[in-house]
Enzyme design. Structure first.
Site, PDB file in Angstrom:
ATOM      1  N   SER A 137       4.730  -3.398  -7.133  1.00 17.01           N
ATOM      2  CA  SER A 137       4.600  -1.953  -7.362  1.00 17.01           C
ATOM      3  C   SER A 137       5.089  -1.574  -8.744  1.00 17.01           C
ATOM      4  O   SER A 137       6.000  -2.185  -9.289  1.00 17.01           O
ATOM      5  CB  SER A 137       5.400  -1.166  -6.324  1.00 17.01           C
ATOM      6  OG  SER A 137       5.265   0.221  -6.608  1.00 17.01           O
ATOM      7  N   LYS A 191       5.709  -3.912   1.192  1.00 10.73           N
ATOM      8  CA  LYS A 191       4.968  -3.130   0.181  1.00 10.73           C
ATOM      9  C   LYS A 191       4.154  -2.031   0.864  1.00 10.73           C
ATOM     10  O   LYS A 191       4.044  -0.911   0.349  1.00 10.73           O
ATOM     11  CB  LYS A 191       4.038  -4.041  -0.635  1.00 10.73           C
ATOM     12  CG  LYS A 191       3.140  -3.271  -1.618  1.00 10.73           C
ATOM     13  CD  LYS A 191       3.921  -2.657  -2.751  1.00 10.73           C
ATOM     14  CE  LYS A 191       3.287  -1.491  -3.473  1.00 10.73           C
ATOM     15  NZ  LYS A 191       1.985  -1.611  -4.049  1.00 10.73           N
ATOM     16  N   HIS A 194       6.507   0.678   1.596  1.00 11.87           N
ATOM     17  CA  HIS A 194       6.817   1.324   0.306  1.00 11.87           C
ATOM     18  C   HIS A 194       5.752   2.381   0.010  1.00 11.87           C
ATOM     19  O   HIS A 194       6.057   3.522  -0.365  1.00 11.87           O
ATOM     20  CB  HIS A 194       6.860   0.261  -0.801  1.00 11.87           C
ATOM     21  CG  HIS A 194       6.807   0.817  -2.196  1.00 11.87           C
ATOM     22  ND1 HIS A 194       5.636   1.293  -2.765  1.00 11.87           N
ATOM     23  CD2 HIS A 194       7.769   1.008  -3.130  1.00 11.87           C
ATOM     24  CE1 HIS A 194       5.893   1.731  -3.982  1.00 11.87           C
ATOM     25  NE2 HIS A 194       7.180   1.568  -4.229  1.00 11.87           N
ATOM     26  N   ASN A 195       4.490   2.002   0.161  1.00 11.10           N
ATOM     27  CA  ASN A 195       3.415   2.939  -0.149  1.00 11.10           C
ATOM     28  C   ASN A 195       3.376   4.103   0.837  1.00 11.10           C
ATOM     29  O   ASN A 195       3.064   5.230   0.466  1.00 11.10           O
ATOM     30  CB  ASN A 195       2.067   2.213  -0.170  1.00 11.10           C
ATOM     31  CG  ASN A 195       1.859   1.450  -1.476  1.00 11.10           C
ATOM     32  OD1 ASN A 195       2.827   1.088  -2.137  1.00 11.10           O
ATOM     33  ND2 ASN A 195       0.625   1.213  -1.836  1.00 11.10           N
ATOM     34  N   GLU A 198       5.838   6.348  -0.307  1.00 17.50           N
ATOM     35  CA  GLU A 198       5.271   6.964  -1.530  1.00 17.50           C
ATOM     36  C   GLU A 198       4.374   8.154  -1.144  1.00 17.50           C
ATOM     37  O   GLU A 198       4.456   9.229  -1.751  1.00 17.50           O
ATOM     38  CB  GLU A 198       4.478   5.881  -2.264  1.00 17.50           C
ATOM     39  CG  GLU A 198       3.719   6.285  -3.499  1.00 17.50           C
ATOM     40  CD  GLU A 198       2.945   5.069  -4.061  1.00 17.50           C
ATOM     41  OE1 GLU A 198       3.563   4.024  -4.350  1.00 17.50           O
ATOM     42  OE2 GLU A 198       1.713   5.168  -4.212  1.00 17.50           O
TER      43      GLU A 198
END
Ligand SMILES: NC(=O)C1=CN([C@@H]2O[C@H](COP(=O)(O)OP(=O)(O)OC[C@H]3O[C@@H](n4cnc5c(N)ncnc54)[C@H](OP(=O)(O)O)[C@@H]3O)[C@@H](O)[C@H]2O)C=CC1
Ligand SMILES: O=C(CO)[C@H](O)[C@H](O)COP(=O)(O)O
Length: 484
Positions: A137, A191, A194-195, A198
């Site tokens: 990222s 990940k 994480h997104n 986000e």
């Protein structure tokens, strides 16, 4: 290093396949580190040629076929794939497997869905080649200057790959933002979450902007100043910083704020939806992330929005008596909702780790998100502290720092949700985060009634508060209770 080297001799110690924005910048990052020579390959040769021409200083070794690419790499070969997720990634892996040998390493640095990574790791391992799914990222700038890297894969692959990934990662307080997350799909799972976080962060910021704009009539440039100010406090983060930049931007053609000429339909490539789908399967309520994902979907249905445009809203318009106090309330509501989103995201990682037998260190995850990635923020340091103090923390928002922040912010949070509701301003992420907070802290939930309903229509049984066991009421007979 100057100019492109000869691809026919094994001259490169690492290669990158896929030279769009992420791959090209990651390749440049790798090439800028002492001792690296980077082989590059892209499906369309024009991209390779453009990269070589624009960056002779990188000393790239260009390849125009997979055979040439493999021949250009020293053994064990290491290749990082940065192509579109899905079929493109499978096609690239298949092509690499044809030309690589046992002991070589294929790293998928794209945004793969973690079940695909689990499958690919299993298939590639059978050939003796190591396969590592690594979440990366940081966008274009992070790829070039130092991303946050979340590799999965075997310990053996990590032993070889660790030093090279560490050399290109972002650094936070002297620590590289990379950690071996766990085997097979663990890196891509983290990940993905994480997104998802986000998405929630971005939606909350968008709701804050909308409330301030519609509540106070301030211009985007004036609201940019508000975000710039917020970026000096506990909300300090990359996303708040770039929000101020976007709001300040003026469209050269019309002279209007750019945000007013951008079509209000948010795109999504899939990682937010995967986070929500996975959370549903795991039974983890990531309501803030889900609302953020659905808000993008809602925005992207112009025909439905046109059909609903004439539906009535509240009779009165919204005008806060004290604009400064209202903006401070929005700031506090944003911070409280952000705590909820991160708490939910870390819950999902913990549940995923348990389900897939990954040993994921949540403290390490928060530490590698402190720099390099899109959600980087001062806040991540607080999360790292919470997990350092209590690695088995059952609920992030119950850690002392966060519990205190929620306690301080909750009155403002409630005022903002009430104001938004009364004014007919959609604030789905603010509202759902507050409901989640109230739901978790409630002494009793109406889930008891749902259990009663389930037992009524389907004999699904229930448990009692006053004694152990499973019970059923004979609803269609004399309504006496039986213990099962
Ligand atoms: N953009 C971002 O901010 C971030 C992106 N990512 C992830 O990184 C990866 C790369 O992203 P990005 O740089 O934006 O590029 P894109 O996701 O736009 O992918 C473009 C690249 O994929 C290649 N490609 C597409 N189809 C195929 C195929 N069938 N076979 C081989 N190659 C193919 C393209 O080759 P060609 O030039 O020939 O079309 C090009 O190199 C993606 O998985 C993305 O999700 C991760 C973090 C941030
Ligand atoms: O991985 C990323 C950042 O961390 C990418 O920028 C991602 O593509 C953004 O997702 P979306 O396009 O769905 O907004």
């Amino acid at each position: 290093m100057t100019g492109a080297a000869d691809a026919t001799a094994a001259a490169a110690n690492i290669g990158v396949v896929g030279l769009a924005v992420m791959g090209a910048n990651l390749a440049r990052n790798l090439a800028s580190r002492e001792g690296n020579t980077v082989a590059v390959l892209n499906r369309s040769p024009e991209r390779t040629d453009a990269l070589i021409a624009e960056h002779p200083e990188a000393g790239f070794v260009p390849a125009y076929s997979y055979e040439e690419f493999a021949a250009s790499l020293t053994r064990p070969r290491t290749a990082i794939i940065m192509v579109q997720a899905g079929a493109a990634t499978d096609a690239t892996i298949d092509a690499l497997v044809e030309v690589f040998e046992p002991g070589d390493i294929i790293v998928d640095g794209g945004n793969a869905f973690f079940p695909d990574t689990i499958r690919r790791e299993r298939t590639v391992r059978e050939t003796g080649i190591n396969f590592v799914g690594a979440g990366i990222s940081g966008g274009e700038e992070g790829a070039l200057n130092g991303p946050s890297i979340m590799p999965g894969g075997s310990d053996e692959a990590w032993a070889t790959l660790g030093p090279i990934l560490t050399s290109i990662a972002a650094v936070a307080d002297g620590e590289p933002c990379v950690a071996h997350i766990g085997h097979d799909g663990a890196g891509h799972f983290v990940k993905m979450v994480h997104n998802g976080i986000e998405y929630a962060d971005m939606q909350l910021i968008a709701e804050a902007y909308d409330l301030i704009r519609r509540g106070t009539g301030k211009s985007p440039a004036e609201i940019a100043d508000v975000f710039a100010e917020w970026n000096r406090g506990e909300l300090e983060s990359y996303l708040i910083e770039i929000t101020a930049e976007v709001l300040r931007q003026v469209d050269a053609e019309t002279g209007r704020p750019l945000v007013d000429v951008i079509l209000d339909q948010a795109g999504a490539k899939g990682t937010g939806a995967w986070t929500v789908q996975t959370a549903l399967s795991l039974g983890v309520p990531v309501s803030g992330i889900a609302e953020a994902t659905f808000a993008r979907s809602l925005s992207s249905h112009p025909e439905q929005r046109a059909a609903a445009a004439e539906l009535p809203g509240p009779a009165e318009t919204f005008a806060p008596l004290d604009e400064t106090a209202f903006i401070e309330d929005v700031r506090q509501a944003l911070y409280a909702s952000k705590i909820v989103a991160y708490s939910q995201g870390f819950d999902e990682i913990r549940a995923g780790a348990a389900e897939y037998d990954w040993s994921i260190d949540l403290g390490a995850v928060s530490r590698i998100w402190r720099a390099g990635c899109i959600i980087r923020a001062q806040f991540l340091g607080r999360i790292a502290e919470a997990y350092t103090e209590q690695p088995e923390l059952p609920l992030l928002m119950s850690a002392p720092y966060f519990a205190d922040a929620l306690s301080r912010g909750q009155a403002a949070w409630r005022r903002v949700v009430i104001a938004a509701t009364a004014a007919g301003i959609p604030a789905p992420a603010f509202s759902s985060s507050l409901s989640y907070y109230d739901g978790l802290r409630a002494e009793r939930l109406p889930a008891a009634l749902i259990q009663g309903q389930r037992d009524f229509f389907g004999a699904h049984t229930y448990r009692r508060v006053d004694r152990p066991g499973t019970f059923h009421t004979l609803w269609s007979a004399d309504r006496s209770e039986v213990r099962l």
